[in-house]
Design a protein around this motif. Structure first.
Motif, PDB file in Angstrom:
ATOM      1  N   LEU A  65       9.682 -10.341 -10.594  1.00  0.00           N
ATOM      2  CA  LEU A  65       9.443  -9.054 -11.252  1.00  0.00           C
ATOM      3  C   LEU A  65       9.361  -7.965 -10.195  1.00  0.00           C
ATOM      4  N   THR A  66      10.191  -6.928 -10.347  1.00  0.00           N
ATOM      5  CA  THR A  66      10.164  -5.751  -9.481  1.00  0.00           C
ATOM      6  C   THR A  66       9.555  -4.592 -10.241  1.00  0.00           C
ATOM      7  N   LEU A  67       8.652  -3.855  -9.591  1.00  0.00           N
ATOM      8  CA  LEU A  67       8.007  -2.692 -10.192  1.00  0.00           C
ATOM      9  C   LEU A  67       8.471  -1.430  -9.465  1.00  0.00           C
ATOM     10  N   VAL A  68       8.882  -0.431 -10.222  1.00  0.00           N
ATOM     11  CA  VAL A  68       9.242   0.869  -9.661  1.00  0.00           C
ATOM     12  C   VAL A  68       8.016   1.767  -9.787  1.00  0.00           C
ATOM     13  N   LEU A  69       7.470   2.161  -8.615  1.00  0.00           N
ATOM     14  CA  LEU A  69       6.186   2.869  -8.567  1.00  0.00           C
ATOM     15  C   LEU A  69       6.301   4.123  -7.698  1.00  0.00           C
ATOM     16  N   ALA A 121       0.788  -1.229   0.000  1.00  0.00           N
ATOM     17  CA  ALA A 121       0.000   0.000   0.000  1.00  0.00           C
ATOM     18  C   ALA A 121       0.823   1.283   0.000  1.00  0.00           C
ATOM     19  N   PRO A 122       2.112   1.272   0.453  1.00  0.00           N
ATOM     20  CA  PRO A 122       2.873   2.529   0.441  1.00  0.00           C
ATOM     21  C   PRO A 122       3.187   3.080  -0.948  1.00  0.00           C
ATOM     22  N   VAL A 123       2.901   2.325  -2.031  1.00  0.00           N
ATOM     23  CA  VAL A 123       3.139   2.818  -3.387  1.00  0.00           C
ATOM     24  C   VAL A 123       1.822   2.840  -4.155  1.00  0.00           C
ATOM     25  N   ARG A 124       1.792   3.632  -5.251  1.00  0.00           N
ATOM     26  CA  ARG A 124       0.583   3.792  -6.045  1.00  0.00           C
ATOM     27  C   ARG A 124       0.603   2.849  -7.244  1.00  0.00           C
ATOM     28  N   PHE A 125      -0.409   2.023  -7.342  1.00  0.00           N
ATOM     29  CA  PHE A 125      -0.571   1.106  -8.463  1.00  0.00           C
ATOM     30  C   PHE A 125      -1.535   1.709  -9.479  1.00  0.00           C
ATOM     31  N   ASP A 126      -1.123   1.720 -10.764  1.00  0.00           N
ATOM     32  CA  ASP A 126      -2.059   2.064 -11.815  1.00  0.00           C
ATOM     33  C   ASP A 126      -2.514   0.780 -12.495  1.00  0.00           C
ATOM     34  N   ALA A 127      -3.258   0.894 -13.590  1.00  0.00           N
ATOM     35  CA  ALA A 127      -3.798  -0.291 -14.254  1.00  0.00           C
ATOM     36  C   ALA A 127      -2.687  -1.205 -14.755  1.00  0.00           C
ATOM     37  N   ARG A 128      -1.584  -0.609 -15.251  1.00  0.00           N
ATOM     38  CA  ARG A 128      -0.471  -1.420 -15.753  1.00  0.00           C
ATOM     39  C   ARG A 128       0.161  -2.216 -14.621  1.00  0.00           C
ATOM     40  N   ALA A 129       0.376  -1.566 -13.495  1.00  0.00           N
ATOM     41  CA  ALA A 129       1.003  -2.237 -12.351  1.00  0.00           C
ATOM     42  C   ALA A 129       0.115  -3.363 -11.825  1.00  0.00           C
ATOM     43  N   ASN A 130      -1.181  -3.102 -11.749  1.00  0.00           N
ATOM     44  CA  ASN A 130      -2.092  -4.152 -11.292  1.00  0.00           C
ATOM     45  C   ASN A 130      -2.078  -5.346 -12.237  1.00  0.00           C
ATOM     46  N   THR A 131      -2.021  -5.071 -13.535  1.00  0.00           N
ATOM     47  CA  THR A 131      -1.995  -6.146 -14.522  1.00  0.00           C
ATOM     48  C   THR A 131      -0.737  -6.988 -14.387  1.00  0.00           C
ATOM     49  N   LEU A 132       0.417  -6.326 -14.223  1.00  0.00           N
ATOM     50  CA  LEU A 132       1.673  -7.065 -14.090  1.00  0.00           C
ATOM     51  C   LEU A 132       1.734  -7.817 -12.768  1.00  0.00           C
ATOM     52  N   ALA A 133       1.255  -7.206 -11.699  1.00  0.00           N
ATOM     53  CA  ALA A 133       1.252  -7.890 -10.407  1.00  0.00           C
ATOM     54  C   ALA A 133       0.385  -9.141 -10.457  1.00  0.00           C
ATOM     55  N   GLU A 134      -0.768  -9.036 -11.122  1.00  0.00           N
ATOM     56  CA  GLU A 134      -1.644 -10.192 -11.232  1.00  0.00           C
ATOM     57  C   GLU A 134      -1.001 -11.295 -12.063  1.00  0.00           C
ATOM     58  N   VAL A 179      15.789   4.149   1.290  1.00  0.00           N
ATOM     59  CA  VAL A 179      15.528   3.050   0.358  1.00  0.00           C
ATOM     60  C   VAL A 179      15.543   3.545  -1.076  1.00  0.00           C
ATOM     61  N   SER A 180      14.989   4.740  -1.293  1.00  0.00           N
ATOM     62  CA  SER A 180      14.814   5.263  -2.651  1.00  0.00           C
ATOM     63  C   SER A 180      15.981   6.081  -3.155  1.00  0.00           C
ATOM     64  N   ALA A 181      17.017   6.272  -2.332  1.00  0.00           N
ATOM     65  CA  ALA A 181      18.202   7.040  -2.732  1.00  0.00           C
ATOM     66  C   ALA A 181      17.831   8.415  -3.275  1.00  0.00           C
ATOM     67  N   GLY A 182      16.858   9.079  -2.623  1.00  0.00           N
ATOM     68  CA  GLY A 182      16.507  10.435  -2.999  1.00  0.00           C
ATOM     69  C   GLY A 182      15.457  10.550  -4.084  1.00  0.00           C
ATOM     70  N   LEU A 183      14.943   9.437  -4.599  1.00  0.00           N
ATOM     71  CA  LEU A 183      13.932   9.469  -5.647  1.00  0.00           C
ATOM     72  C   LEU A 183      12.531   9.412  -5.049  1.00  0.00           C
ATOM     73  N   GLU A 184      11.528   9.789  -5.861  1.00  0.00           N
ATOM     74  CA  GLU A 184      10.142   9.779  -5.404  1.00  0.00           C
ATOM     75  C   GLU A 184       9.443   8.465  -5.751  1.00  0.00           C
ATOM     76  N   THR A 185      10.212   7.413  -5.917  1.00  0.00           N
ATOM     77  CA  THR A 185       9.671   6.105  -6.274  1.00  0.00           C
ATOM     78  C   THR A 185      10.209   5.052  -5.321  1.00  0.00           C
ATOM     79  N   VAL A 186       9.557   3.890  -5.320  1.00  0.00           N
ATOM     80  CA  VAL A 186      10.025   2.743  -4.544  1.00  0.00           C
ATOM     81  C   VAL A 186       9.966   1.519  -5.449  1.00  0.00           C
ATOM     82  N   ALA A 187      11.028   0.707  -5.426  1.00  0.00           N
ATOM     83  CA  ALA A 187      11.060  -0.553  -6.165  1.00  0.00           C
ATOM     84  C   ALA A 187      10.487  -1.645  -5.267  1.00  0.00           C
TER      85      ALA A 187
END
Length: 339
Positions: free
Chosen positions: A95-99, A75-88, A111-119
């Motif tokens: 498979l790691t998703l950067v979100l 839940a700490p990251v935002r899933f869009d339709a593409r991410a949900n499809t790949l996770a399913e 963890v993110s080394a200064g980026l606004e995303t999480v793998a």
């Protein structure tokens, strides 16, 4: 029993419960996944995450992957339709998703080394999933080896270099895939393949369409959006000679051979074959263990036969190219290390 091997324990219920307590207390635990062994710490604890960087000697600009027990726990990251499809389609799996992060986000900014995303990923390994359940925390876990070195695929590999840095090494046997996860960045409008790995590009594109391959970040301290993107990575101590043609191979004095397929050339000081049958799955599972086994001072270098650039072969070749990059690249990376 040596001091190193004493850290290796079977994944009994009691040991898993103790490992979960270590994670919650901010200590590090090495554990198996289907890809490689991970060096795990509480992803919500800044000091635990810093300890991971320190234990590995890892450049501070190289982010970590956070492991969850299932899609809903991420839940700490935002899933869009593409991410949900790949996770399913691919979770649990390699498979790691950067979100993008959600705000407020409990995951440490380190963890993110200064980026606004999480793998993020959900591992397909019973011991890893049971550890996540026992810990009750998301676990940040790069491969359990010194930064830039050959990744571990057995508990003994971890103990060789990191036994003093961890509270426990959970022994789940040899890793089934033996290569790190594929990393796909979905933080922008176009999906990007940041690192080939255990799930083939073709499989992912069949689900969400074409993947773009970005250029590597430029500059000595440029942040990278994914683990495994440094130019020199996964490197043995001996020099590598790639794409050695088996039909015309001329062994160099003291050189060992990492072979692939039937009828490897003779005359090398030693030889290990990733897959005599030419099976890329078998080759991937053997890759890091055999590269590690040939990385001995009695040899002058390691020659490597060509690997087909398809499926898992693309991931193997990516690791080989990074492992054979000039050592000056590694020295530049060290300028950004913490510890």
């Amino acid at each position: 029993m040596t001091a190193q091997s004493s850290k290796i324990v079977p994944p009994t219920p009691g040991n898993l419960a103790a490992a979960g307590r270590h994670i919650r207390a901010g200590r590090l635990v090495a554990f198996p996944t289907e890809t490689v062994y991970g060096l795990g710490g509480d992803a919500t604890n800044d000091r635990a995450v810093a300890a991971i960087f320190e234990a590995k000697g890892r450049p501070g600009f190289n982010p970590l992957i956070v492991h969850f027990p299932d899609r809903h726990a991420a839940a700490p990251v935002r899933f869009d339709a593409r991410a949900n499809t790949l996770a399913e389609a691919f979770w649990p799996g390699a498979l790691t998703l950067v979100l993008p992060r959600r705000e407020p986000c409990p995951i440490s900014l380190l963890v993110s080394a200064g980026l606004e995303t999480v793998a993020v990923r959900v591992p397909a390994h019973e011991v890893a999933l049971r550890l996540l359940e026992e810990a009750g925390r998301p676990i940040a876990a790069p491969s359990a080896n010194p930064s830039g070195a050959v990744s571990p695929t057995t508990a003994a590999h971890v103990a060789e270099t990191l036994a003093e840095r961890v509270a426990m090494i959970l022994d789940g046997g040899r890793c089934a895939i033996g290569l790190e996860s594929t990393v796909v960045d979905l933080s922008g409008p176009e999906p990007r393949l940041l690192r080939p790995g255990g799930v083939g590009r073709e499989e992912i594109e069949a689900v969400i369409g074409p993947l773009r391959t970005p250029r590597p970040p430029q500059g000595r301290r440029a942040p990278v959006p994914s683990p495994g993107m440094l130019e020199r990575h996964y490197a043995p101590r001996l020099p590598l000679r790639l794409d050695v043609d088996p039909a015309s191979a001329q062994p160099r004095p003291g050189e060992a051979l990492l072979a692939f397929g039937p009828n490897p050339p003779a005359g090398f000081a030693a030889m290990m074959n990733l897959s005599p049958a030419g099976d890329l799955g078998e080759a991937a599972a053997n890759f890091f263990a055999m590269l590690r086994a040939l990385d001995e001072p009695r040899f002058s270098g390691i020659a490597v036969m060509p690997i087909p650039e398809a499926g898992l072969g693309a991931a193997i070749n990516d690791r080989l190219r990074r492992a054979s990059a000039p050592r000056s690249v590694a020295r530049e990376a060290e300028a950004g290390q913490i510890g």
